[in-house]
Design a protein around this motif. Structure first.
Motif, mmCIF file in Angstrom:
data_model
loop_
_atom_site.group_PDB
_atom_site.id
_atom_site.type_symbol
_atom_site.label_atom_id
_atom_site.label_comp_id
_atom_site.label_asym_id
_atom_site.label_seq_id
_atom_site.Cartn_x
_atom_site.Cartn_y
_atom_site.Cartn_z
ATOM 1 N N ARG A 519 0.847 -1.207 0.000
ATOM 2 C CA ARG A 519 0.000 0.000 0.000
ATOM 3 C C ARG A 519 0.879 1.253 0.000
ATOM 4 N NH1 ARG A 519 -3.832 -2.942 3.462
ATOM 5 N NH2 ARG A 519 -5.685 -3.111 2.164
ATOM 6 N N THR A 528 -3.996 5.619 -6.203
ATOM 7 C CA THR A 528 -5.035 5.868 -5.210
ATOM 8 C C THR A 528 -5.703 4.553 -4.833
ATOM 9 O OG1 THR A 528 -5.445 8.089 -6.027
ATOM 10 C CG2 THR A 528 -7.224 7.059 -4.766
ATOM 11 N N GLU A 529 -5.759 4.310 -3.529
ATOM 12 C CA GLU A 529 -6.337 3.046 -3.073
ATOM 13 C C GLU A 529 -7.862 3.129 -3.025
ATOM 14 O OE1 GLU A 529 -5.916 -0.276 0.467
ATOM 15 O OE2 GLU A 529 -5.505 1.824 0.949
ATOM 16 N N ILE A 530 -8.503 2.085 -3.478
ATOM 17 C CA ILE A 530 -9.960 2.012 -3.380
ATOM 18 C C ILE A 530 -10.337 0.830 -2.483
ATOM 19 C CG2 ILE A 530 -10.331 3.018 -5.668
ATOM 20 C CD1 ILE A 530 -11.189 -0.123 -6.231
ATOM 21 N N TYR A 531 -11.559 0.869 -1.969
ATOM 22 C CA TYR A 531 -12.112 -0.252 -1.206
ATOM 23 C C TYR A 531 -13.453 -0.591 -1.835
ATOM 24 C CZ TYR A 531 -9.237 -0.888 3.024
ATOM 25 O OH TYR A 531 -8.261 -1.219 3.919
ATOM 26 N N SER A 532 -13.556 -1.749 -2.424
ATOM 27 C CA SER A 532 -14.847 -2.119 -2.997
ATOM 28 C C SER A 532 -15.398 -3.330 -2.254
ATOM 29 C CB SER A 532 -14.716 -2.394 -4.493
ATOM 30 O OG SER A 532 -13.741 -3.373 -4.732
ATOM 31 N N LEU A 589 -5.550 3.533 -10.053
ATOM 32 C CA LEU A 589 -6.254 2.968 -8.910
ATOM 33 C C LEU A 589 -5.663 1.622 -8.517
ATOM 34 C CD1 LEU A 589 -9.924 3.497 -10.195
ATOM 35 C CD2 LEU A 589 -8.491 5.123 -8.953
ATOM 36 N N GLU A 591 -6.286 -1.773 -5.478
ATOM 37 C CA GLU A 591 -6.954 -2.333 -4.306
ATOM 38 C C GLU A 591 -6.186 -3.580 -3.884
ATOM 39 O OE1 GLU A 591 -11.158 -3.335 -4.692
ATOM 40 O OE2 GLU A 591 -11.302 -3.513 -2.503
ATOM 41 N N VAL A 592 -6.073 -3.748 -2.573
ATOM 42 C CA VAL A 592 -5.500 -4.984 -2.032
ATOM 43 C C VAL A 592 -6.605 -5.611 -1.197
ATOM 44 C CG1 VAL A 592 -3.603 -6.014 -0.738
ATOM 45 C CG2 VAL A 592 -3.296 -3.783 -1.827
ATOM 46 N N ALA A 593 -7.075 -6.771 -1.609
ATOM 47 C CA ALA A 593 -8.190 -7.377 -0.885
ATOM 48 C C ALA A 593 -8.241 -8.870 -1.166
ATOM 49 C CB ALA A 593 -9.511 -6.731 -1.293
ATOM 50 N N HIS B 106 -2.653 7.974 -2.797
ATOM 51 C CA HIS B 106 -3.483 8.083 -1.600
ATOM 52 C C HIS B 106 -3.790 6.704 -1.040
ATOM 53 C CE1 HIS B 106 -4.282 12.294 -2.684
ATOM 54 N NE2 HIS B 106 -4.278 11.827 -3.921
ATOM 55 N N ASN B 344 -16.034 5.084 -3.439
ATOM 56 C CA ASN B 344 -14.833 5.234 -4.248
ATOM 57 C C ASN B 344 -14.912 6.390 -5.234
ATOM 58 O OD1 ASN B 344 -13.252 2.997 -3.177
ATOM 59 N ND2 ASN B 344 -14.911 1.743 -4.022
ATOM 60 N N LEU B 349 -11.620 10.151 -2.089
ATOM 61 C CA LEU B 349 -10.407 9.374 -1.776
ATOM 62 C C LEU B 349 -9.153 10.240 -1.810
ATOM 63 C CD1 LEU B 349 -11.130 6.122 -3.840
ATOM 64 C CD2 LEU B 349 -11.471 6.510 -1.396
#
Lengths: 805, 352
Positions: A519, A528-532, A589, A591-593, B106, B344, B349
């Motif tokens: 991260r 930019t990190e997202i959370y889905s 973008l 995401e780490v999940a 970010h 998102n 963000l």
């Protein structure tokens, strides 16, 4: 669940003369039910006084208005224009003085009264309708009817000019909004709350139980009540009694006021009494119109196609899992939830049946959820009530009905189910209490606290043997539960705070360490990190070309948007990029999940939760190159320096000419490239590059060890090389071929590829920086020239490369 | 010869003094002092001078050379000084224009919160663990002393998976991080000091609920762990996370898997715990000076037993709080709609 508790009412059951409401709130919150708000009563009635109408004259300019002279005590005789249809001489009314606040016709915001003229006649105040001063629920009325205290509140006996709030007994009261935890249904009643308060504040508990009715045997009277429990597991106790000669008098103001303070609207005396007893004892009661009940009562599950018109005016079709009270013909009430309209007590009812029962909490809860009804009764039943409670509640209801309606008990008291009550008993030692709390208390103070709470206590040595009163029989499940009772009354603030020490921390899971580093690295790379959401819709997966069939489905999704546990992070990224595209043409973008892979076809084992990295690049030149640069950086930060890149084809998600996979020691460690335009079109996106890194697969290879390689002290030689080759020949192969020529060639660095003018069709020009060095000496220019010759020869031989002119 | 030298000196000196700029000066330097310059070519004439005069003239020439070099250096320095003095004007830029933005990444605020919480607990020996999100009923409910008919196990509260029932019950999406308790206790390694941070799922979506959210679950099990230790750890966390002037208090509460159970309150940072705001009115942020932080309690003996741990030997405490909620309380962040966290929108963000 929150209870609204009138301080004034509560102080009838516990001596509160030595505490203020504020102190009460603070001390109760720290040791028991949390007081969240204190709402002073009667505040909106400031400046509204009781007035006496001495004279009524017609209004000279308006038919519907009249001119009243009102004695307002200290304020003198007021001349008031009034449109009330029921205005009359010698009437006791509510007068809003200038400066007080009213709600015109019971609608809109509160408005401050100013001296005014109505149709040319000055008015020194306002004679109010109940809905104009927030008293409609207490004194319902029709349109244009003013509040006539003579009829609404016959027991009122005050002088003209008395504030209405005083006359109604509101000004001395505050209502507390108290959170009662779900295990303490007893404290949802005023008596139980008073018992708590008495224990916490160490004050006197003043409540006296009503005399329990002895079941009358024999003497079968006409119309004797009969009832039968057909669902024994669902109804554990059922008591009922018939009363005759009910006069539906107006409910006395003290009772109305208490119901209103708890947020319950008065209906009629019978219904009011049943609600009142429920508020007092937390045991719901139902009263039927005896004439509307045909034959004996049955407690059973609903049968096929049964429905009921309930008291809320709605018709409910009853599933067969819903428990009902039925007469010989049909359901007359949804057990524990709501009565039926047809069997409700009406103004002409003189014969009633009082029912007090104990139902299984789960059956009530599930039934009410199925029907989507929430009532005060059901909220209490679903917490679980004691089978001992009905006798006390029935006695109290009978007592009040007798006193307030003149009714008499007729026939025997029906009492079915668990009529014998056996109190539970548990023990704990004083050592155990002290060990759990972390303090030292004497056994005597422990016993004192338990007794204050209503427990019967005996001690044998260090053992404390406790008998649980019926009102706590659902929440006390073990001797261990007394630790809390003792600790909370003693006060949690008196327990010292101490950090446990002396433990060797375990090493942290490496995956968590890497996840965090990735991260941070990604952020530094401008991502930019997202959370889905972990669950996505079938539609989204299909849109992105994935087949959801083999994925794990949620059996009861909230909506179709959250239906499938994803095995890929990529569709969500595409969707998010599309949502942001209008405002952000350039996006990076990640995401780490976890994703959720099947471990077996039949899902008889948990899914394999795998941590993955997904990334998306859009809106920049050569997005695929940005994506690949990101992957190279991430892999290198994980210590994977020597990866093999292989062109990817035949995967319909990826662009057939612009995607590639990285392998490390044979394991796939990343897929990167542009997404197939055929799929991007579904998201209204163009030229997006994505990254898919199965992090969990990489981590066994990951290493944070850094090795130091001393730089050669001898200068390097640098040359540029530009060759022309077939456009299908790949840089990676060229670079490898060059390196193979001689170990003195230390570096090959791509810097440009060109197709177009000056390069033959089907060919491309490839330009590289080359670095040569020797560990032990400076290379001669001629040596480098020779190396250049050799490598060019090799490239010619293997790739038909030509030096670019 | 001597005159020629002196004349050259004079000419050169004048030219140097009059040089308009550094370019002219450089030309003059080449012209007079360069390898093919006038002084050099004059000195070639020395060969034809008498041996007697030669040293004298040589010395003179040398002196002239040095003198001219000094003059050039002086003049050059003059030009440099002059240029520097004009720099403010000649190289002026509008420094109020913004800098060139480097590529700015970010990290999502949920990640930031998780990292911060992890660090705080790691200092007192609590190690972060990972546990399944899709789990068996046994871990999510049964082992936590939640009976089969508990409301949380109803289908309108918890997500069930479309999968067969196993020996450990139905397959569910864990509604809390407490499923870690049995997983951790089953390892049978004591003492336990665990902090489990992860995703949880509940069937609710509105302005204050999202169907997927994060919790952090602390578990400490050892011999002689008491309420005192729970207070100590929570006090420590509150001070580290919210600031040294914040206080905590325990209030009685009810959870199935702890006994006793507590609600933890933290003193309000806005009104300083007084319940009265700066405008002398009731504080809008808190309830009477306190904010609810979350639940905690002493591990229920049935929970220990369920994982084969003897409650007569071991005791412990546990707490499990929402990451999003706790973090927003810290930042005083007011999100009108918690779903914003998972929408998102890059405008959101990129503020963090």
């Amino acid at each position: 669940m929150n209870s609204l508790v009138s301080y004034d009412w509560l102080s009838e059951y516990v001596d509160l003369s030595k505490v203020t409401p504020d102190e009460f709130a603070r001390r109760m919150s720290l040791s028991g039910p949390a007081v969240e708000k204190i709402i002073p009563q009667g505040k909106d009635l400031d400046g509204i006084v009781v007035g006496f109408v001495t004279e009524v004259k017609p209004h000279p300019n308006a038919d519907k208005l009249r001119l009243a002279t009102v004695n307002a005590g200290e304020k003198g005789m007021l001349s008031i224009v009034c449109g009330g249809s029921n205005l009359a001489q010698n009437q006791w009314v509510a007068v809003a003085l200038v400066g007080s606040r009213v709600r015109w016709h019971g609608e809109g915001d509160l408005i401050t009264l100013v001296p005014t003229e109505i149709r040319g006649i000055p008015s020194e105040g306002m004679i109010c309708a109940a809905n104009e001063i927030g008293l409609f629920d207490a004194f319902p009325h029709s349109e244009r009817e003013i509040l006539d205290f003579g009829i609404a509140l016959p027991e009122m006996n005050v002088k003209a000019g008395t504030p209405v709030a005083d006359a109604l007994g509101l000004s001395s009261d505050s209502v507390m909004d108290i959170e009662v935890t779900s295990n303490r249904v007893d404290a949802m009643g005023m008596v139980g709350m008073a018992r708590e308060a008495a224990a916490i504040l160490d004050e006197k508990f003043l409540w006296k139980e009503s005399k329990v009715l002895a079941p009358k045997k024999g003497k079968a009277e006409k119309g004797n009540l009969s009832a039968k429990i057909l669902a024994k597991e669902a109804c554990t106790r059922y008591m009922a009694v018939r009363m005759e000669g009910v006069t539906l008098n107006t409910t006395p103001w003290w009772m109305k006021r208490r119901l209103l303070s708890a947020g319950i609207r008065p209906i009629n005396i019978a219904v009011d009494i049943s609600n009142y007893v429920m508020l007092e004892l937390a045991q719901p009661i139902h009263i039927f119109d005896a004439d509307a009940v045909k034959g004996g009562l049955q407690i059973r599950y609903a049968q096929a196609d049964e429905s009921i018109l309930a008291l809320d005016g709605k018709i409910y079709t009853l599933p067969d899992s819903v428990l009902v009270i039925a007469d010989a013909e049909k359901p007359v009430a949804i057990a524990g939830v709501m009565g039926g309209e047809m069997s409700g007590v009406k103004s002409q009812s003189s014969s009633i049946i009082i029912e007090v029962a104990t139902f299984d909490e789960v059956i009530i809860r599930r039934g009410s959820r199925k029907l989507n009804i929430q009532t005060d009764a059901q909220l209490r039943y679903e917490k679980g009530l004691s089978t001992a409670a009905p006798a006390f509640a029935l006695a109290r209801a009978v007592e009040l009905l007798t006193e307030l309606t003149g009714a008499k008990v007729v026939g025997e008291v029906v009492d079915l189910g668990q009529t014998m009550y056996k109190a539970k008993s548990y023990s704990i030692t004083s050592d155990e209490v002290n060990r759990q709390i972390g303090i030292t208390m004497t056994q005597k103070s422990m016993v004192d606290i338990l007794k204050r709470l209503g427990f019967a206590v005996k001690t044998v040595g260090k053992k404390i043997q406790v008998t649980v009163p019926w009102w706590r029989d659902h929440d006390i499940e073990d001797g261990r539960d007394f630790v809390e009772e003792i600790a909370r009354i003693q006060g949690y603030a008196s327990i010292p705070a101490e950090i446990p020490f002396g433990l060797m921390p375990r090493p942290i899971d490496q995956e968590l360490v890497w996840e965090r580093r990735i991260r941070e690295t990604s952020k530094m790379l401008g991502m930019t990190e997202i959370y889905s959401y972990s669950f996505v819709s079938e539609a989204l997966l299909t849109k992105a070309g994935y087949d959801p069939k083999r994925m794990l489905y949620v059996q009861n999704p909230l909506t179709a948007d959250f239906a499938v546990m994803r095995t890929t992070l990529l569709p969500s990224l595409l969707e998010i990029a599309a949502q942001n595209q209008e405002r952000f043409t350039e996006q990076r973008l990640f995401e780490v999940a976890n994703v959720y892979y099947p471990q077996s076809e039949t899902w008889n084992t948990l899914p394999d939760e795998q941590l993955e990295i997904g990334a998306l690049f859009i809106g920049m030149d050569e997005a695929w190159r940005a994506a690949k640069g990101y992957v190279e950086n991430i892999l290198s930060s994980l210590g994977l320096h020597e990866v093999a890149w292989k062109r990817l084809s035949g995967d319909s998600f990826w662009h057939p000419g612009r995607s590639v996979q990285a392998f490390y020691k044979g394991d796939l460690v990343a897929t990167v490239g542009e997404v197939s335009p055929a799929l991007l079109k579904n998201f209204k996106l163009e030229r997006a590059a994505m990254v898919d890194i199965p992090l969990e697969k990489i981590l066994p290879h990951a290493s944070s060890t850094k090795t130091y390689h001393p730089d050669s002290v001898f200068p390097e030689a640098k040359r540029d090389l530009a060759i022309v080759i077939d456009r299908h020949v790949e840089y990676d192969d060229i670079a490898r071929a060059i390196r193979r020529v001689d170990p003195l060639i230390r570096g090959v660095e791509w810097f440009d590829t060109y197709e177009g003018q000056h390069v033959a069709p089907g060919k491309k020009s490839l330009a590289m920086h080359l670095v040569f060095s020797h560990a032990d000496r400076t290379l001669e220019s001629a040596e480098v020239d020779a190396l250049m010759e050799r490598l060019l020869l090799a490239l010619k031989e293997h790739f038909k490369a030509e030096l670019r002119g | 010869m001597q005159d020629q030298l002196n004349a050259l000196k004079l000419e050169a000196e004048q030219a140097i003094v009059q040089a308009a700029d550094v370019v002219v000066l450089n030309e003059l330097e080449v012209k007079f002092l360069g390898r093919k310059g006038e002084l050099t070519s004059l000195l070639k004439g020395l060969a034809g001078v008498s041996a007697e005069d030669r040293p004298k003239l040589g010395a003179l020439a040398n002196e002239i050379k040095l003198s001219l070099e000094r003059a050039v250096a002086l003049r050059r320095e003059g030009f440099e000084q002059e240029a520097l003095s004009k720099l403010a004007e000649s190289e002026r830029v509008d420094v109020t224009e913004p800098g060139k933005a480097p590529l700015q990444g970010h990290i999502h605020i949920v990640s930031q919160a998780i990292d911060e919480i992890t660090d705080i607990f790691s200092k007192i020996g609590f190690t972060r663990t990972r546990n399944p999100e899709v789990d068996w009923d046994w871990y999510a409910f049964e082992s936590l002393n939640m009976p089969g008919d508990h409301p949380a196990r109803d289908e309108w509260e918890t997500f069930f998976m479309d999968a067969p029932v196993s020996k450990k019950g139905k397959m569910v999406l864990t509604p809390h991080t407490s499923n870690a308790q049995a997983h951790e206790l089953e390892r049978g390694e004591f003492p336990v000091r665990m902090i489990n941070i992860g995703k949880c799922y509940r069937r609710q979506i509105d302005v204050t609920h999202v169907p997927m959210f994060h919790q952090f679950e602390g578990l400490c099990v050892d011999k002689n762990i008491s309420i005192s230790h729970l207070r100590g750890v929570l006090d420590y966390f509150a001070r580290e996370f919210f600031g040294p002037d914040r206080k905590t208090r325990l209030r009685p509460f009810h959870f199935r898997f702890t006994e006793p159970s507590f609600e933890i309150d933290i003193s309000c940072g806005v009104c300083g715990g007084t319940g009265i705001g700066a405008d002398k009115q009731k504080c809008r942020v808190c309830k009477r000076g306190w904010l609810e932080l979350g639940g905690a309690g002493m591990v229920h003996p049935n929970v220990l037993k369920a994982s084969g741990v003897d409650p007569n030997v071991y005791s412990g405490f546990a707490f499990g709080w929402g990451v999003e909620r706790t973090y927003m309380m810290k930042e005083g962040m007011k999100l009108d709609d918690i779903r914003t966290l998972y929408k998102n929108d890059l405008r959101f963000l990129q503020q963090f």
